[in-house]
Design a protein around this motif. Structure first.
Motif, PDB file in Angstrom:
ATOM      1  N   UNK A  14      53.221  -7.536  98.089  1.00  0.00           N
ATOM      2  CA  UNK A  14      52.296  -6.662  97.357  1.00  0.00           C
ATOM      3  C   UNK A  14      52.325  -6.932  95.856  1.00  0.00           C
ATOM      4  N   UNK A  15      53.538  -7.098  95.317  1.00  0.00           N
ATOM      5  CA  UNK A  15      53.663  -7.338  93.866  1.00  0.00           C
ATOM      6  C   UNK A  15      53.022  -8.672  93.481  1.00  0.00           C
ATOM      7  N   UNK A  16      53.327  -9.724  94.232  1.00  0.00           N
ATOM      8  CA  UNK A  16      52.777 -11.047  93.918  1.00  0.00           C
ATOM      9  C   UNK A  16      51.256 -11.062  94.042  1.00  0.00           C
ATOM     10  N   UNK A  17      50.764 -10.398  95.075  1.00  0.00           N
ATOM     11  CA  UNK A  17      49.321 -10.356  95.272  1.00  0.00           C
ATOM     12  C   UNK A  17      48.645  -9.640  94.110  1.00  0.00           C
ATOM     13  N   UNK A  18      49.197  -8.514  93.694  1.00  0.00           N
ATOM     14  CA  UNK A  18      48.621  -7.743  92.582  1.00  0.00           C
ATOM     15  C   UNK A  18      48.630  -8.563  91.296  1.00  0.00           C
ATOM     16  N   UNK A  19      49.732  -9.291  91.067  1.00  0.00           N
ATOM     17  CA  UNK A  19      49.857 -10.100  89.844  1.00  0.00           C
ATOM     18  C   UNK A  19      48.840 -11.245  89.811  1.00  0.00           C
ATOM     19  N   UNK A  20      48.570 -11.818  90.975  1.00  0.00           N
ATOM     20  CA  UNK A  20      47.731 -13.023  91.045  1.00  0.00           C
ATOM     21  C   UNK A  20      46.284 -12.753  91.432  1.00  0.00           C
ATOM     22  N   UNK A  47      46.234 -17.867 116.520  1.00  0.00           N
ATOM     23  CA  UNK A  47      46.570 -18.236 115.145  1.00  0.00           C
ATOM     24  C   UNK A  47      46.759 -17.002 114.272  1.00  0.00           C
ATOM     25  N   UNK A  48      47.873 -16.954 113.583  1.00  0.00           N
ATOM     26  CA  UNK A  48      48.187 -15.832 112.678  1.00  0.00           C
ATOM     27  C   UNK A  48      48.006 -14.491 113.391  1.00  0.00           C
ATOM     28  N   UNK A  49      48.375 -14.448 114.670  1.00  0.00           N
ATOM     29  CA  UNK A  49      48.179 -13.219 115.441  1.00  0.00           C
ATOM     30  C   UNK A  49      49.287 -12.206 115.148  1.00  0.00           C
ATOM     31  N   UNK A  50      49.052 -10.981 115.601  1.00  0.00           N
ATOM     32  CA  UNK A  50      50.008  -9.908 115.351  1.00  0.00           C
ATOM     33  C   UNK A  50      49.740  -9.219 114.017  1.00  0.00           C
ATOM     34  N   UNK A  51      50.733  -8.487 113.472  1.00  0.00           N
ATOM     35  CA  UNK A  51      50.565  -7.752 112.208  1.00  0.00           C
ATOM     36  C   UNK A  51      50.183  -8.672 111.045  1.00  0.00           C
ATOM     37  N   UNK A  52      50.608  -9.925 111.127  1.00  0.00           N
ATOM     38  CA  UNK A  52      50.297 -10.911 110.089  1.00  0.00           C
ATOM     39  C   UNK A  52      48.792 -11.001 109.853  1.00  0.00           C
ATOM     40  N   UNK A  53      48.031 -11.008 110.924  1.00  0.00           N
ATOM     41  CA  UNK A  53      46.572 -11.168 110.822  1.00  0.00           C
ATOM     42  C   UNK A  53      45.945  -9.985 110.085  1.00  0.00           C
ATOM     43  N   UNK A  54      46.413  -8.784 110.405  1.00  0.00           N
ATOM     44  CA  UNK A  54      45.877  -7.588 109.747  1.00  0.00           C
ATOM     45  C   UNK A  54      46.124  -7.654 108.236  1.00  0.00           C
ATOM     46  N   UNK A  88      46.639 -10.335 106.449  1.00  0.00           N
ATOM     47  CA  UNK A  88      45.864 -11.460 105.930  1.00  0.00           C
ATOM     48  C   UNK A  88      44.416 -11.052 105.658  1.00  0.00           C
ATOM     49  N   UNK A  89      43.807 -10.360 106.618  1.00  0.00           N
ATOM     50  CA  UNK A  89      42.411  -9.920 106.474  1.00  0.00           C
ATOM     51  C   UNK A  89      42.275  -8.952 105.295  1.00  0.00           C
ATOM     52  N   UNK A  90      43.209  -8.020 105.183  1.00  0.00           N
ATOM     53  CA  UNK A  90      43.176  -7.049 104.072  1.00  0.00           C
ATOM     54  C   UNK A  90      43.209  -7.766 102.724  1.00  0.00           C
ATOM     55  N   UNK A  91      44.096  -8.745 102.600  1.00  0.00           N
ATOM     56  CA  UNK A  91      44.255  -9.480 101.341  1.00  0.00           C
ATOM     57  C   UNK A  91      43.018 -10.316 101.021  1.00  0.00           C
ATOM     58  N   UNK A  92      42.489 -11.015 102.019  1.00  0.00           N
ATOM     59  CA  UNK A  92      41.304 -11.859 101.798  1.00  0.00           C
ATOM     60  C   UNK A  92      40.085 -11.012 101.426  1.00  0.00           C
ATOM     61  N   UNK A  93      39.976  -9.842 102.057  1.00  0.00           N
ATOM     62  CA  UNK A  93      38.858  -8.944 101.723  1.00  0.00           C
ATOM     63  C   UNK A  93      38.989  -8.425 100.289  1.00  0.00           C
ATOM     64  N   UNK A  94      40.217  -8.171  99.853  1.00  0.00           N
ATOM     65  CA  UNK A  94      40.425  -7.712  98.469  1.00  0.00           C
ATOM     66  C   UNK A  94      40.019  -8.787  97.466  1.00  0.00           C
ATOM     67  N   UNK A  95      40.117 -10.043  97.876  1.00  0.00           N
ATOM     68  CA  UNK A  95      39.689 -11.151  97.003  1.00  0.00           C
ATOM     69  C   UNK A  95      38.179 -11.384  97.097  1.00  0.00           C
TER      70      UNK A  95
END
Length: 249
Positions: free
Chosen positions: A226-232, A98-105, A107-114
């Motif tokens: 990156x832009x959308x994530x930073x905005x939200x 599930x969500x394997x490959x670069x996508x997972x990395x 995803x984890x970075x974004x969730x940790x930032x939240x």
């Protein structure tokens, strides 16, 4: 422990274990084809993504497993022990594919930032794909791999809820799956997933307060990520805190 939902694994299990290769010609063949709409140029194939973790506190929702994830799912079965219970095999598939490959990395970075990990009592959300797997349910609104014009379906064209062959899988599979869970935090990956979840919220299948809004699709191909994530980001952190206050984690 989770359960196996609407499982077709019984039908395909022996066949998958007997495969000598899991290349595209083998997997994207009539053997594993579930449905085809020639007019819409849509093909849906079987892949063993059927494990449901009923006790999950968080649900990560994608659009559909892509070719890479499909191949990983077959590899996970082929490398597991045929003597294992189906539940164990299918849980391994979810963890590995599930969500394997670069996508997972990403995803984890974004969730940790939240700071989601702080609410779950883990060091990093990367643990959700390992020892803290019991906290998460990994799913797609189209649970089996969908290909449009032979390529990974991105959820935008054709419109999922206006295309009968796709809408059926949302209503028959995904809605049953999401409503079997105990009010988890639902994180839709991208606007196309959010659109479908918003419709399910309007019909009362899920609570709006469960749905995290504003999370961009973590694909490296999403140039606005990156832009959308930073905005939200700050608004999403507040939504997560509100969710855990409401549902108590």
């Amino acid at each position: 422990m989770g359960i196996v939902g609407h499982s077709m694994f019984d039908q395909y299990k022996d066949l998958i274990f007997s495969l000598s290769d899991n290349d595209e010609e083998t997997l994207k063949s009539e053997t594993f084809l579930l449905e085809r709409d020639e007019k819409k140029q849509i093909e849906i194939y079987y892949a063993p993504f059927e494990y449901i973790n009923e006790k999950a506190k968080v649900v990560l929702v994608g659009i559909t497993p892509g070719w890479y994830q499909m191949r990983q799912s077959f590899s996970a079965v082929m490398s597991s022990d045929p003597q294992w219970a189906d539940e164990k095999i299918l849980n391994e598939v979810k963890k590995r594919a599930s969500f394997s490959g670069p996508l997972r990395k990403n995803l984890i970075t974004m969730l940790d930032e939240l700071q989601l990990q702080n609410h779950l009592g883990v060091t990093s959300t990367g643990e959700l794909f390992g020892e803290a797997n019991h906290l998460v349910h990994l799913v797609s609104i189209l649970s089996y791999p969908v290909f449009y014009k032979g390529k990974n379906f991105n959820g935008a064209t054709p419109n999922i809820l206006k295309t009968e062959i796709l809408k059926k899988y949302v209503l028959q599979n995904f809605t049953k799956e999401i409503t079997s869970l105990n009010h988890p935090l639902i994180i839709p990956l991208g606007v196309n997933v959010l659109r479908v979840l918003s419709v399910l919220a309007e019909s009362g299948d899920v609570d709006q307060r469960q749905i995290l809004k504003g999370f961009p699709h973590p694909s490296g191909g999403n140039g606005h990520r990156h832009r959308l994530f930073a905005e939200n980001k700050e608004a999403m952190k507040q939504q997560i805190e509100q969710y855990f206050r409401t549902y108590g984690g």
